[in-house]
Motif scaffolding. Sequence first.
Motif, PDB file in Angstrom:
ATOM      1  N   GLU A  16      -0.310  10.515 -11.307  1.00  0.00           N
ATOM      2  CA  GLU A  16      -0.214  10.130 -12.602  1.00  0.00           C
ATOM      3  C   GLU A  16       1.431   9.554 -12.403  1.00  0.00           C
ATOM      4  OE1 GLU A  16      -0.864  12.765 -15.967  1.00  0.00           O
ATOM      5  OE2 GLU A  16       1.308  12.751 -16.554  1.00  0.00           O
ATOM      6  N   TYR A  17       1.360   8.343 -12.706  1.00  0.00           N
ATOM      7  CA  TYR A  17       2.749   7.734 -12.527  1.00  0.00           C
ATOM      8  C   TYR A  17       3.462   7.402 -13.968  1.00  0.00           C
ATOM      9  CZ  TYR A  17       0.266   3.301 -13.333  1.00  0.00           C
ATOM     10  OH  TYR A  17      -0.646   2.419 -13.758  1.00  0.00           O
ATOM     11  N   ASN A  18       4.893   7.288 -13.830  1.00  0.00           N
ATOM     12  CA  ASN A  18       5.375   6.982 -15.057  1.00  0.00           C
ATOM     13  C   ASN A  18       5.924   5.417 -15.230  1.00  0.00           C
ATOM     14  OD1 ASN A  18       6.950   7.397 -17.497  1.00  0.00           O
ATOM     15  ND2 ASN A  18       9.106   7.677 -16.329  1.00  0.00           N
ATOM     16  N   GLY A  19       4.993   4.698 -15.516  1.00  0.00           N
ATOM     17  CA  GLY A  19       5.100   3.458 -15.777  1.00  0.00           C
ATOM     18  C   GLY A  19       4.250   2.515 -17.002  1.00  0.00           C
ATOM     19  N   ALA A  20       4.536   1.481 -17.073  1.00  0.00           N
ATOM     20  CA  ALA A  20       3.972   0.587 -18.089  1.00  0.00           C
ATOM     21  C   ALA A  20       2.539   0.428 -17.738  1.00  0.00           C
ATOM     22  CB  ALA A  20       4.450  -0.750 -18.319  1.00  0.00           C
ATOM     23  N   PHE A  21       1.756   0.733 -18.806  1.00  0.00           N
ATOM     24  CA  PHE A  21       0.163   0.548 -18.518  1.00  0.00           C
ATOM     25  C   PHE A  21       0.114  -1.072 -18.017  1.00  0.00           C
ATOM     26  CE2 PHE A  21      -3.779  -1.031 -20.158  1.00  0.00           C
ATOM     27  CZ  PHE A  21      -4.981  -0.047 -19.527  1.00  0.00           C
ATOM     28  N   GLY A  22      -0.955  -1.183 -17.095  1.00  0.00           N
ATOM     29  CA  GLY A  22      -1.344  -2.648 -16.783  1.00  0.00           C
ATOM     30  C   GLY A  22      -0.313  -3.152 -15.673  1.00  0.00           C
ATOM     31  N   ALA A  23       0.675  -2.406 -15.295  1.00  0.00           N
ATOM     32  CA  ALA A  23       1.925  -3.112 -14.200  1.00  0.00           C
ATOM     33  C   ALA A  23       1.066  -2.971 -12.997  1.00  0.00           C
ATOM     34  CB  ALA A  23       3.086  -2.135 -14.448  1.00  0.00           C
ATOM     35  N   ASP A  24      -0.003  -3.690 -12.579  1.00  0.00           N
ATOM     36  CA  ASP A  24      -0.577  -3.706 -11.507  1.00  0.00           C
ATOM     37  C   ASP A  24      -0.295  -4.887 -10.600  1.00  0.00           C
ATOM     38  OD1 ASP A  24      -1.972  -1.420 -12.216  1.00  0.00           O
ATOM     39  OD2 ASP A  24      -3.208  -2.851 -13.780  1.00  0.00           O
ATOM     40  N   TRP A  25       0.388  -5.849 -10.965  1.00  0.00           N
ATOM     41  CA  TRP A  25       0.547  -7.078 -10.081  1.00  0.00           C
ATOM     42  C   TRP A  25       1.965  -7.510  -9.878  1.00  0.00           C
ATOM     43  CZ3 TRP A  25      -3.561  -8.589  -8.002  1.00  0.00           C
ATOM     44  CH2 TRP A  25      -4.907  -8.465  -8.427  1.00  0.00           C
ATOM     45  N   GLY A  26       2.079  -8.411  -8.905  1.00  0.00           N
ATOM     46  CA  GLY A  26       3.507  -8.763  -8.424  1.00  0.00           C
ATOM     47  C   GLY A  26       3.787  -7.863  -7.345  1.00  0.00           C
ATOM     48  N   VAL A  27       4.817  -8.157  -6.599  1.00  0.00           N
ATOM     49  CA  VAL A  27       5.341  -7.203  -5.398  1.00  0.00           C
ATOM     50  C   VAL A  27       5.675  -5.713  -5.682  1.00  0.00           C
ATOM     51  CG1 VAL A  27       6.026  -9.242  -3.929  1.00  0.00           C
ATOM     52  CG2 VAL A  27       7.614  -8.194  -5.516  1.00  0.00           C
ATOM     53  N   ASP A  28       6.082  -5.685  -7.150  1.00  0.00           N
ATOM     54  CA  ASP A  28       6.259  -4.210  -7.426  1.00  0.00           C
ATOM     55  C   ASP A  28       5.318  -3.599  -8.210  1.00  0.00           C
ATOM     56  OD1 ASP A  28       8.983  -4.565  -6.575  1.00  0.00           O
ATOM     57  OD2 ASP A  28       9.656  -5.403  -8.292  1.00  0.00           O
ATOM     58  N   GLY A  29       4.125  -4.484  -8.141  1.00  0.00           N
ATOM     59  CA  GLY A  29       2.792  -3.841  -8.688  1.00  0.00           C
ATOM     60  C   GLY A  29       2.071  -2.893  -8.032  1.00  0.00           C
ATOM     61  N   ARG A  30       1.444  -2.053  -8.789  1.00  0.00           N
ATOM     62  CA  ARG A  30       0.539  -1.182  -7.684  1.00  0.00           C
ATOM     63  C   ARG A  30      -0.630  -1.622  -6.894  1.00  0.00           C
ATOM     64  NH1 ARG A  30       1.923   4.006  -9.069  1.00  0.00           N
ATOM     65  NH2 ARG A  30       0.273   4.909  -7.892  1.00  0.00           N
ATOM     66  N   PHE A  31      -1.038  -2.835  -7.129  1.00  0.00           N
ATOM     67  CA  PHE A  31      -1.699  -3.487  -6.287  1.00  0.00           C
ATOM     68  C   PHE A  31      -1.452  -3.574  -4.956  1.00  0.00           C
ATOM     69  CE2 PHE A  31      -5.571  -5.674  -4.428  1.00  0.00           C
ATOM     70  CZ  PHE A  31      -6.576  -5.321  -5.243  1.00  0.00           C
ATOM     71  N   TYR A  32      -0.303  -4.075  -5.016  1.00  0.00           N
ATOM     72  CA  TYR A  32       0.614  -4.516  -3.893  1.00  0.00           C
ATOM     73  C   TYR A  32       1.225  -3.199  -2.961  1.00  0.00           C
ATOM     74  CZ  TYR A  32       3.808  -6.984  -0.805  1.00  0.00           C
ATOM     75  OH  TYR A  32       4.608  -7.583   0.523  1.00  0.00           O
ATOM     76  N   THR A  33       1.768  -2.310  -4.015  1.00  0.00           N
ATOM     77  CA  THR A  33       2.474  -1.285  -3.569  1.00  0.00           C
ATOM     78  C   THR A  33       1.805   0.166  -2.992  1.00  0.00           C
ATOM     79  OG1 THR A  33       3.034  -0.144  -5.549  1.00  0.00           O
ATOM     80  CG2 THR A  33       4.634  -1.601  -4.641  1.00  0.00           C
ATOM     81  N   ASP A  34       0.394   0.182  -3.671  1.00  0.00           N
ATOM     82  CA  ASP A  34      -0.275   1.402  -3.423  1.00  0.00           C
ATOM     83  C   ASP A  34      -1.742   0.927  -2.938  1.00  0.00           C
ATOM     84  OD1 ASP A  34       0.882   4.003  -4.836  1.00  0.00           O
ATOM     85  OD2 ASP A  34       1.797   2.123  -5.530  1.00  0.00           O
ATOM     86  N   ALA A  35      -2.588   0.185  -3.497  1.00  0.00           N
ATOM     87  CA  ALA A  35      -4.010  -0.181  -3.201  1.00  0.00           C
ATOM     88  C   ALA A  35      -4.104  -0.763  -1.983  1.00  0.00           C
ATOM     89  CB  ALA A  35      -4.594  -0.942  -4.227  1.00  0.00           C
ATOM     90  N   LEU A  36      -3.405  -1.818  -1.481  1.00  0.00           N
ATOM     91  CA  LEU A  36      -3.203  -2.271  -0.311  1.00  0.00           C
ATOM     92  C   LEU A  36      -3.044  -1.642   0.931  1.00  0.00           C
ATOM     93  CD1 LEU A  36      -2.240  -6.269  -1.243  1.00  0.00           C
ATOM     94  CD2 LEU A  36      -4.767  -5.366  -1.095  1.00  0.00           C
ATOM     95  N   PRO A  37      -2.009  -0.883   0.805  1.00  0.00           N
ATOM     96  CA  PRO A  37      -1.562   0.113   1.732  1.00  0.00           C
ATOM     97  C   PRO A  37      -3.015   1.047   1.953  1.00  0.00           C
ATOM     98  CG  PRO A  37       0.454  -0.297   0.442  1.00  0.00           C
ATOM     99  CD  PRO A  37      -0.761  -0.943  -0.304  1.00  0.00           C
ATOM    100  N   PHE A  38      -3.291   1.566   0.897  1.00  0.00           N
ATOM    101  CA  PHE A  38      -4.365   2.467   0.923  1.00  0.00           C
ATOM    102  C   PHE A  38      -5.676   1.896   1.854  1.00  0.00           C
ATOM    103  CE2 PHE A  38      -8.489   3.527  -0.949  1.00  0.00           C
ATOM    104  CZ  PHE A  38      -8.495   4.778  -0.807  1.00  0.00           C
TER     105      PHE A  38
END
Length: 367
Positions: free
Chosen positions: A329-351
């Motif tokens: 559970e993270y403290n961030g805006a809903f839908g902040a998934d894209w861009g170099v600071d988005g969770r797809f880049y920082t979390d999903a791809l490293p996973f």
Amino acid sequence: MTISSRTRNALVFTFTFALAFLNAVPVFAASVKSQVIVRELRSENIAHNKTGTDPMRKMLVYLPAGYDESSLQRYPVIYFLPNPFEDSYRFDFDHRDAQALFDRAIAEGVIKKFILVAVDMNTTLGSSWYVNSSATGNWEDFMIQELVPYIDANFKTLPNRDSRGIAGIFIGGYGAIRFGMRHPDVFGSVYAMHPVGTGTGVRVSAAIPRWDILASVKSMDDVKKDGGTRIFTTMFQAHLPDPDRPPLFIDLLARQEGDQLVIDAKLMERFRDNFYLETMIPRYADNLKSLRGFKFDWTRNDANFDHVYANQAFTHKLNEFGIIHEAEEYNGAFGADWGVDGRFYTDALPFFQKHMVFTETNEHGQR
């Protein structure tokens, strides 16, 4: 001063070689760029649906830089289920430059080279919820029996579950977990970003759709007047389908009588058992335990607290059954998934870099 024929020939050769090299550079440079190509696949599993959904399904396929340079190299595949509330399955490529983001992730070593497939899994009304339905078609069979084999047959993939992952956002996250639950032999790694449908929320779910609309519809367009009613209609078409009951082709699990909501207990039980992921845990616990990696996340700032509550309960129930997973559970805006600071880049791809296999194995399991 005169130039000897030998010198003249040498100069001509040098100039010709230099010109040929310069002409070749743009061709070479173009050939090593990443590609995003469009493909279509006609699905027999969707062809006989009752809702008028086109069985010709479109997809985008991301191919990393250098894909065409070697006939021997093969790549793992991430299947991506986008948020169906975006304009289309290609929204993240058209408006968020997903291609450049993936290129950067590979260039910076966040993840090794991979293929990504984003496919349109929506019905005429909204999400298919990725299940087999006598109303909307057999979407689960489309994915497992048609799409995955098509990608393996037409692209240079590593065609095994260890090198095949699935990710999704919102309803797409629901689909990613559901596919991982039911088909760990196909998808070895699962990452769901802010999934919905994981379990019961704070509100009574049957109180969300407008039953006066559902009881009096003349066409499917009628349910589009109310957002919650439309979403729940797609859920009912997926999990309470009735192919002999047009125009919605669903069984109604509730009705409004004055101020009272009357719920059909048997239909509600059927709906809950088929829809909520938490009700499926006992049936598929061993499947989930066999995954190479399983993670989901959600923001505590979701305006719909039902999603937060359900995901918190979902991770606790997974723990009750001894299913190893990551839940954040993270403290961030809903839908902040894209861009170099988005969770797809920082979390999903490293996973996926951590859990997928990026090299081919021989018959003895050696890489």
